[in-house]
Design a protein around this motif. Structure first.
Motif, short mmCIF file in Angstrom:
data_model
loop_
_atom_site.label_atom_id
_atom_site.label_comp_id
_atom_site.label_asym_id
_atom_site.label_seq_id
_atom_site.Cartn_x
_atom_site.Cartn_y
_atom_site.Cartn_z
N SER A 270 0.85 -1.19 0.00
CA SER A 270 0.00 0.00 0.00
C SER A 270 0.88 1.24 0.00
CB SER A 270 -0.91 0.00 1.23
OG SER A 270 -0.15 0.33 2.37
N MET A 271 0.29 2.34 -0.40
CA MET A 271 1.04 3.60 -0.43
C MET A 271 0.13 4.73 0.04
SD MET A 271 2.71 5.57 -3.72
CE MET A 271 1.22 6.43 -4.25
N ILE A 272 0.59 5.44 1.05
CA ILE A 272 -0.16 6.63 1.47
C ILE A 272 0.32 7.80 0.62
CG2 ILE A 272 -0.81 5.93 3.80
CD1 ILE A 272 1.72 7.40 4.82
N LEU A 273 -0.57 8.75 0.42
CA LEU A 273 -0.29 9.83 -0.54
C LEU A 273 -0.94 11.12 -0.09
CD1 LEU A 273 0.68 10.46 -3.56
CD2 LEU A 273 -1.69 9.96 -4.20
N GLY A 274 -0.25 12.21 -0.29
CA GLY A 274 -0.84 13.51 0.02
C GLY A 274 0.16 14.61 -0.26
N TYR A 275 -0.21 15.82 0.13
CA TYR A 275 0.71 16.95 -0.02
C TYR A 275 1.59 17.02 1.22
CZ TYR A 275 -1.94 18.60 -4.01
OH TYR A 275 -2.53 18.70 -5.23
N PRO A 276 2.93 17.05 1.03
CA PRO A 276 3.81 17.09 2.20
C PRO A 276 3.60 18.37 3.01
CG PRO A 276 5.06 16.79 0.15
CD PRO A 276 3.66 17.08 -0.24
N LYS A 277 3.64 18.21 4.33
CA LYS A 277 3.50 19.39 5.19
C LYS A 277 4.88 20.01 5.44
CE LYS A 277 0.80 20.66 9.22
NZ LYS A 277 -0.13 20.12 10.21
N LEU A 278 5.91 19.16 5.46
CA LEU A 278 7.25 19.63 5.80
C LEU A 278 8.17 19.49 4.59
CD1 LEU A 278 7.58 17.68 9.18
CD2 LEU A 278 6.70 20.01 8.85
N LYS A 279 9.26 20.26 4.62
CA LYS A 279 10.24 20.16 3.53
C LYS A 279 11.56 19.69 4.12
CE LYS A 279 11.94 23.13 -0.27
NZ LYS A 279 12.79 22.10 -0.76
N PHE A 280 12.10 18.61 3.60
CA PHE A 280 13.41 18.14 4.07
C PHE A 280 14.48 19.15 3.64
CE2 PHE A 280 10.98 14.22 4.16
CZ PHE A 280 11.40 13.65 5.35
N LYS A 281 15.47 19.36 4.52
CA LYS A 281 16.47 20.40 4.24
C LYS A 281 17.76 19.82 3.67
CE LYS A 281 13.71 23.22 6.59
NZ LYS A 281 12.81 22.26 7.22
N HIS A 282 17.96 18.52 3.82
CA HIS A 282 19.20 17.88 3.36
C HIS A 282 18.88 16.60 2.62
CE1 HIS A 282 21.12 20.65 6.14
NE2 HIS A 282 20.26 20.23 7.06
N ALA A 283 19.73 16.28 1.67
CA ALA A 283 19.59 14.99 0.97
C ALA A 283 20.39 13.94 1.74
CB ALA A 283 20.11 15.11 -0.45
N ILE A 284 19.85 12.75 1.84
CA ILE A 284 20.53 11.67 2.59
C ILE A 284 21.38 10.86 1.63
CG2 ILE A 284 20.19 9.60 4.01
CD1 ILE A 284 17.38 10.71 4.72
N ILE A 285 22.65 10.65 2.01
CA ILE A 285 23.49 9.75 1.21
C ILE A 285 23.56 8.43 1.94
CG2 ILE A 285 25.79 9.33 0.24
CD1 ILE A 285 26.23 12.37 0.28
N ARG A 286 23.03 7.39 1.33
CA ARG A 286 23.13 6.06 1.93
C ARG A 286 24.22 5.28 1.21
NH1 ARG A 286 17.04 5.84 2.06
NH2 ARG A 286 16.55 6.82 4.05
N PRO A 287 24.93 4.44 1.96
CA PRO A 287 25.99 3.66 1.28
C PRO A 287 25.41 2.76 0.20
CG PRO A 287 25.64 2.89 3.54
CD PRO A 287 24.78 4.10 3.38
N ARG A 288 26.25 2.43 -0.76
CA ARG A 288 25.82 1.45 -1.77
C ARG A 288 25.46 0.14 -1.10
NH1 ARG A 288 30.29 2.02 -6.55
NH2 ARG A 288 29.66 4.12 -7.18
N LYS A 289 24.60 -0.62 -1.75
CA LYS A 289 24.29 -1.95 -1.25
C LYS A 289 25.58 -2.78 -1.25
CE LYS A 289 19.96 -0.79 -1.32
NZ LYS A 289 19.54 -0.04 -0.11
N LYS A 290 25.56 -3.88 -0.54
CA LYS A 290 26.71 -4.79 -0.57
C LYS A 290 26.83 -5.33 -2.00
CE LYS A 290 28.31 -9.02 1.60
NZ LYS A 290 27.84 -10.19 2.35
N VAL A 291 27.93 -5.00 -2.62
CA VAL A 291 28.08 -5.34 -4.05
C VAL A 291 29.27 -6.27 -4.23
CG1 VAL A 291 28.49 -4.37 -6.37
CG2 VAL A 291 27.19 -3.06 -4.69
N SER A 292 29.14 -7.24 -5.08
CA SER A 292 30.29 -8.07 -5.46
C SER A 292 30.59 -7.79 -6.92
CB SER A 292 29.97 -9.56 -5.30
OG SER A 292 29.56 -9.82 -3.99
N TYR A 293 31.80 -7.39 -7.21
CA TYR A 293 32.19 -7.16 -8.61
C TYR A 293 32.88 -8.42 -9.13
CZ TYR A 293 31.60 -2.14 -7.70
OH TYR A 293 31.10 -0.91 -7.39
N LEU A 294 32.36 -8.98 -10.15
CA LEU A 294 33.03 -10.13 -10.78
C LEU A 294 33.49 -9.67 -12.16
CD1 LEU A 294 30.47 -12.97 -9.85
CD2 LEU A 294 32.49 -12.24 -8.58
N SER A 295 34.70 -9.15 -12.24
CA SER A 295 35.14 -8.58 -13.52
C SER A 295 35.96 -9.61 -14.31
CB SER A 295 35.99 -7.35 -13.30
OG SER A 295 35.35 -6.50 -12.40
#
Ligand code: FMN
Ligand code: SF4
Ligand code: SF4
Length: 295
Positions: A270-295
Motif C-alpha cells: 500500500s502507499m499513502i499519498l498527500g501533499y507534504p507538510k514539511l520540507k526536508f532540508k538535506h539529501a541523505i546519502i546512503r551507502p551502496r548496497k553490498k556489491v560483489s564485482y566479478l570482472s
C-alpha cells in the motif's frame, strides 16, 4: 484477421528486428522467406509489445494491443543520470501531510506512470484500488490497529503464537518479530487518542493487490509501488510505502469489504499519498548496497 498474432506481409520490410527483439522467440523467418509468428509459440507471448514497438512499418497486430491505443511516438528528451540522481535524492518517504485532498487528475497521472512499469509475466496481474475518501481511511485505521493489538498479545504465546509464526514465511516472521512486535511493545499502532501511526492521516491511499495465484504478482506489485512513489514525487506530492496495511486488510473481512477487495485477491502493498507538510532540508546519502564485482 482472426489470428492472435499477425504480420501484414504487404508492409513488412523483412528487417527481422521483431525476431531479434522478442524475448519468447515467437516471430520467425519462414522457409518461403516471410516473417511470421510461430503458431506453436504464441501461447507463451507475454504481450510486452516489444515486437510492435520495434516495427518501423507498424506491420504487426497482436490481439488486445493496437498501434492506435497502446503506442505513441517516442519522446525525444530523456532524463540524464545527474537529473535522475538529483530527483531521487530529493525524494523522501512522506508521513506528515497537509489537510488537502489529492485530485483525481493527479491520481490518474500516477496511474499513467505505473502503467510504464516492467512486469514479470502479465501486464494485467496487478489491480490498484485508489482511496481518496479520507474518512474511509480513517474508518479503517482502528480496525487495523485492533488486529495489530491482538497480534501483539498472542504472537509470543507458546501455542497459538508458535502456530501463527510457523504458518508464515521466515521473511514474514522476521519482519514481525524483529520490527512490528517491538514497535507494538513500544506503544505503536494503538490508535489511542485517535493517533494514526499506520496510515498517518493520509488523505489518499493506493492498494496494490492481485489474485493470490497470479504469477509474479508480489514482485510486480512492489515495482508498481516503486513507480508510484517516484510519480508522486514528480508531481510535488509525498508518499510512503506502508507494509502494515496489506496484511491487516488481507485477514479482516470488514476491511476487505470496506475497500472492496475482490475475493481471492491479496493486498501486497500500500502507499499513502498527500501533499507534504514539511520540507526536508538535506539529501541523505546512503551507502551502496553490498556489491560483489566479478570482472
Ligand atoms: C516494503 C516497505 C514497507 C514499508 N512500510 C512502512 C510502514 O509500514 N510504515 C512507515 O511509516 N514506513 C514504511 N516504509 C517506508 C520506509 O520506512 C522508508 O522507505 C525508509 O525509512 C527509508 O526512507 P526514505 O524512503 O525516505 O528513503 C516502508 C518501505 C518499504 C519499502
Ligand atoms: S508481444 Fe512480446 S512476447 Fe509477444 S510476440 Fe511480441 S515481442 Fe514476443
Ligand atoms: S519488425 Fe516489422 S517490418 Fe521488420 S520483420 Fe518484423 S514485422 Fe516485418
Amino acid at each position: 484477421m482472426n489470428e492472435s498474432h499477425f504480420i501484414n506481409q504487404t508492409t513488412c520490410t523483412k528487417c527481422e528486428l521483431c525476431i531479434i527483439v522478442c524475448p519468447a522467440m515467437i516471430p520467425e523467418k519462414t522457409t518461403d522467406h516471410k516473417i511470421a509468428f510461430r503458431k506453436d509459440r504464441t501461447s507463451i507471448c507475454i504481450r510486452c509489445g516489444h515486437c510492435m514497438a520495434m516495427c518501423e512499418s507498424k506491420s504487426i497486430a497482436i490481439e488486445g494491443i493496437s498501434y492506435e491505443t497502446n503506442f505513441r511516438e517516442l519522446p525525444a528528451a530523456s532524463v540524464d543520470h545527474q537529473h535522475l540522481m538529483d530527483f531521487l535524492m530529493t525524494r523522501r518517504s512522506v508521513r506528515i501531510f497537509q489537510n488537502k485532498p489529492v485530485s483525481r487528475e493527479l491520481v490518474d497521472r500516477i496511474l499513467d506512470i505505473i502503467s510504464t512499469a516492467p512486469f514479470g509475466v502479465s501486464p494485467d496481474n496487478i489491480e490498484i484500488t485508489v482511496i481518496t475518501n479520507k474518512s474511509l481511511i480513517e474508518q479503517a485505521v482502528p480496525e487495523m490497529s485492533k488486529m495489530y493489538m491482538q497480534l501483539g498479545k498472542v504472537i509470543k504465546t507458546p501455542v497459538l503464537g508458535w502456530f501463527i509464526r510457523r504458518s508464515m514465511s521466515k521473511e514474514t516472521t522476521n519482519t514481525l518479530m524483529n520490527f512490528i512486535v517491538p514497535h507494538i511493545e513500544h506503544g505503536h499502532y494503538t490508535n489511542a487518542g485517535g493517533v494514526d501511526d499506520i496510515a498517518r492521516n493520509a488523505p489518499a491511499l493506493f492498494l496494490f493487490h492481485a489474485p493470490k495465484e497470479a504469477e509474479e504478482h508480489t514482485v510486480d506489485a512492489h515495482i508498481c509501488l516503486t513507480y508510484a512513489l517516484m510519480a508522486a514525487h514528480s508531481l510535488g506530492l509525498g508518499a510512503t510505502a506502508i507494509g502494515l496495511i496489506g496484511p491487516a486488510i488481507n485477514q479482516s473481512k470488514p476491511l476487505r469489504a470496506m475497500f472492496q477487495i475482490p475475493a481471492g485477491n491479496e493486498v501486497v502493498e500500500s502507499m499513502i499519498l498527500g501533499y507534504p507538510k514539511l520540507k526536508f532540508k538535506h539529501a541523505i546519502i546512503r551507502p551502496r548496497k553490498k556489491v560483489s564485482y566479478l570482472s
